[in-house]
Design a protein around this motif. Sequence first.
Motif, mmCIF file in Angstrom:
data_model
loop_
_atom_site.group_PDB
_atom_site.id
_atom_site.type_symbol
_atom_site.label_atom_id
_atom_site.label_comp_id
_atom_site.label_asym_id
_atom_site.label_seq_id
_atom_site.Cartn_x
_atom_site.Cartn_y
_atom_site.Cartn_z
ATOM 1 N N PRO A 83 35.473 6.369 -12.227
ATOM 2 C CA PRO A 83 34.210 5.667 -12.000
ATOM 3 C C PRO A 83 34.345 4.148 -12.030
ATOM 4 C CG PRO A 83 33.844 7.534 -13.443
ATOM 5 C CD PRO A 83 35.330 7.428 -13.243
ATOM 6 N N ASP A 84 35.240 3.632 -12.892
ATOM 7 C CA ASP A 84 35.366 2.173 -12.968
ATOM 8 C C ASP A 84 36.150 1.584 -11.792
ATOM 9 O OD1 ASP A 84 37.941 2.950 -13.627
ATOM 10 O OD2 ASP A 84 38.036 1.814 -15.493
ATOM 11 N N GLN A 85 36.579 2.435 -10.872
ATOM 12 C CA GLN A 85 37.172 1.956 -9.621
ATOM 13 C C GLN A 85 36.153 1.937 -8.482
ATOM 14 O OE1 GLN A 85 40.622 4.839 -10.050
ATOM 15 N NE2 GLN A 85 41.720 3.108 -9.148
ATOM 16 N N ALA A 86 34.910 2.233 -8.814
ATOM 17 C CA ALA A 86 33.823 2.224 -7.824
ATOM 18 C C ALA A 86 32.927 1.012 -8.046
ATOM 19 C CB ALA A 86 33.004 3.504 -7.925
ATOM 20 N N TRP A 87 32.415 0.490 -6.945
ATOM 21 C CA TRP A 87 31.414 -0.583 -6.961
ATOM 22 C C TRP A 87 30.165 -0.095 -6.233
ATOM 23 C CZ3 TRP A 87 31.255 -5.816 -8.572
ATOM 24 C CH2 TRP A 87 32.417 -6.285 -9.208
ATOM 25 N N VAL A 88 29.019 -0.318 -6.836
ATOM 26 C CA VAL A 88 27.738 -0.121 -6.174
ATOM 27 C C VAL A 88 27.235 -1.499 -5.745
ATOM 28 C CG1 VAL A 88 25.326 0.578 -6.459
ATOM 29 C CG2 VAL A 88 27.172 1.958 -7.464
ATOM 30 N N VAL A 89 26.952 -1.651 -4.470
ATOM 31 C CA VAL A 89 26.427 -2.912 -3.941
ATOM 32 C C VAL A 89 24.985 -2.661 -3.521
ATOM 33 C CG1 VAL A 89 26.722 -4.746 -2.246
ATOM 34 C CG2 VAL A 89 28.733 -3.515 -3.120
ATOM 35 N N GLY A 90 24.063 -3.341 -4.172
ATOM 36 C CA GLY A 90 22.648 -3.097 -3.906
ATOM 37 C C GLY A 90 21.792 -4.322 -4.105
ATOM 38 N N ASP A 91 20.487 -4.130 -4.033
ATOM 39 C CA ASP A 91 19.567 -5.270 -4.092
ATOM 40 C C ASP A 91 18.402 -5.053 -5.051
ATOM 41 O OD1 ASP A 91 16.921 -4.635 -2.037
ATOM 42 O OD2 ASP A 91 18.674 -3.343 -1.899
ATOM 43 N N THR A 92 18.455 -3.997 -5.887
ATOM 44 C CA THR A 92 17.341 -3.726 -6.790
ATOM 45 C C THR A 92 17.851 -3.361 -8.185
ATOM 46 O OG1 THR A 92 17.173 -1.309 -6.544
ATOM 47 C CG2 THR A 92 16.146 -2.669 -4.817
ATOM 48 N N PRO A 93 16.980 -3.443 -9.191
ATOM 49 C CA PRO A 93 17.374 -2.976 -10.520
ATOM 50 C C PRO A 93 17.809 -1.519 -10.539
ATOM 51 C CG PRO A 93 15.382 -4.302 -10.666
ATOM 52 C CD PRO A 93 15.650 -4.094 -9.202
ATOM 53 N N ARG A 94 17.271 -0.695 -9.662
ATOM 54 C CA ARG A 94 17.668 0.718 -9.634
ATOM 55 C C ARG A 94 19.109 0.901 -9.177
ATOM 56 N NH1 ARG A 94 12.136 0.917 -8.595
ATOM 57 N NH2 ARG A 94 11.023 2.377 -9.963
ATOM 58 N N ASP A 95 19.588 0.007 -8.330
ATOM 59 C CA ASP A 95 21.004 0.053 -7.961
ATOM 60 C C ASP A 95 21.873 -0.230 -9.187
ATOM 61 O OD1 ASP A 95 20.854 0.422 -4.986
ATOM 62 O OD2 ASP A 95 19.734 -1.439 -5.142
ATOM 63 N N ARG A 137 13.667 -7.187 -2.153
ATOM 64 C CA ARG A 137 12.396 -7.576 -2.776
ATOM 65 C C ARG A 137 12.581 -8.497 -3.970
ATOM 66 N NH1 ARG A 137 8.527 -3.203 -5.894
ATOM 67 N NH2 ARG A 137 6.927 -4.655 -6.594
ATOM 68 N N TYR A 138 13.769 -8.458 -4.586
ATOM 69 C CA TYR A 138 13.987 -9.186 -5.837
ATOM 70 C C TYR A 138 14.792 -10.453 -5.584
ATOM 71 C CZ TYR A 138 12.438 -4.809 -7.897
ATOM 72 O OH TYR A 138 11.699 -3.703 -8.231
ATOM 73 N N ASP A 139 14.406 -11.551 -6.257
ATOM 74 C CA ASP A 139 15.149 -12.792 -6.067
ATOM 75 C C ASP A 139 16.347 -12.838 -7.022
ATOM 76 O OD1 ASP A 139 14.277 -13.757 -8.629
ATOM 77 O OD2 ASP A 139 12.512 -14.674 -7.723
ATOM 78 N N ARG A 140 17.177 -13.820 -6.810
ATOM 79 C CA ARG A 140 18.435 -13.898 -7.566
ATOM 80 C C ARG A 140 18.183 -14.034 -9.066
ATOM 81 N NH1 ARG A 140 23.855 -17.211 -5.803
ATOM 82 N NH2 ARG A 140 25.099 -16.734 -7.642
ATOM 83 N N GLU A 141 17.203 -14.825 -9.437
ATOM 84 C CA GLU A 141 16.918 -15.017 -10.868
ATOM 85 C C GLU A 141 16.536 -13.704 -11.537
ATOM 86 O OE1 GLU A 141 13.958 -17.641 -13.768
ATOM 87 O OE2 GLU A 141 14.088 -18.079 -11.623
ATOM 88 N N GLU A 142 15.711 -12.900 -10.872
ATOM 89 C CA GLU A 142 15.332 -11.602 -11.426
ATOM 90 C C GLU A 142 16.545 -10.695 -11.587
ATOM 91 O OE1 GLU A 142 11.012 -10.328 -9.898
ATOM 92 O OE2 GLU A 142 12.308 -11.015 -8.267
ATOM 93 N N LEU A 143 17.408 -10.684 -10.590
ATOM 94 C CA LEU A 143 18.573 -9.805 -10.620
ATOM 95 C C LEU A 143 19.591 -10.254 -11.664
ATOM 96 C CD1 LEU A 143 19.060 -9.267 -6.783
ATOM 97 C CD2 LEU A 143 18.040 -7.664 -8.420
ATOM 98 N N GLN A 144 19.707 -11.559 -11.878
ATOM 99 C CA GLN A 144 20.685 -12.068 -12.832
ATOM 100 C C GLN A 144 20.366 -11.658 -14.265
ATOM 101 O OE1 GLN A 144 20.590 -16.229 -11.638
ATOM 102 N NE2 GLN A 144 22.686 -16.083 -10.836
#
Length: 232
Positions: A170-182, A200-207
């Motif tokens: 699993p630690d050899q996998a990356w999930v690339v997404g744009d939401t907290p659910r990712d 929908r989410y801006d960078r500050e929210e995701l960080q």
Amino acid sequence: MPVQRLVLFDIDGTLVRAGPVGAAVFDRAIEAVLGPVPAQRVHMSGKTDPQIVREYLALLEEDDPDHLPAILAHLEKELAVAADQLAREGAPCPGVTELLPALATDSRFHLSVLTGNIAPNAVVKVSAFGLQEWLDLETGAFGSDSEDRKALVPIALGRLASLRGTRLRPDQAWVVGDTPRDFECAVAGGAHCLLVATGRYDREELQQLGADAVLDDLADTGEVVSLLSSGL
């Protein structure tokens, strides 16, 4: 060189923007089974298609178990009919058409998708913009596999092993997404996570979530490749 990274891309808001088609096909699918959609709208970002349908069924106070599969079947038909409109009104997200070929031609990476879309609709969405050439969709994980997005990383890893003979941790996998659910999905599956602020989410929210990395978008191919190959 053997594959050392499984990169699982979310579709909506990460690889592509579907434009108005995305919500419209849900409306038409619900109307085909139940009549007019409710005035209150369900936020779709990061949710699986079955989850979205269940939320609409709850708003409509419908509990017939046959409604969910019936609406999903209509959803598949409606998006297939709207494929040309999707191609006209939607678009790939910034950097995607440059990044995918760069990763796909690097033997260290295996590219697929992890998406809330049911599998047939995932194929339509990436194919509308020619992205299927770079993605091994057979090894992806979809909303049609599980209503719970958190279950999807193990499904993708299992398909990579069973269909391609490549076994990764699993630690050899990356999930690339744009939401907290990712991000939640990546954490649940033991994978790394790169989030982009193209949805929908801006960078500050995701960080604030704690992902391995957060970018404005995928436009800097070299930076993204470096991130995904870190530790090799």
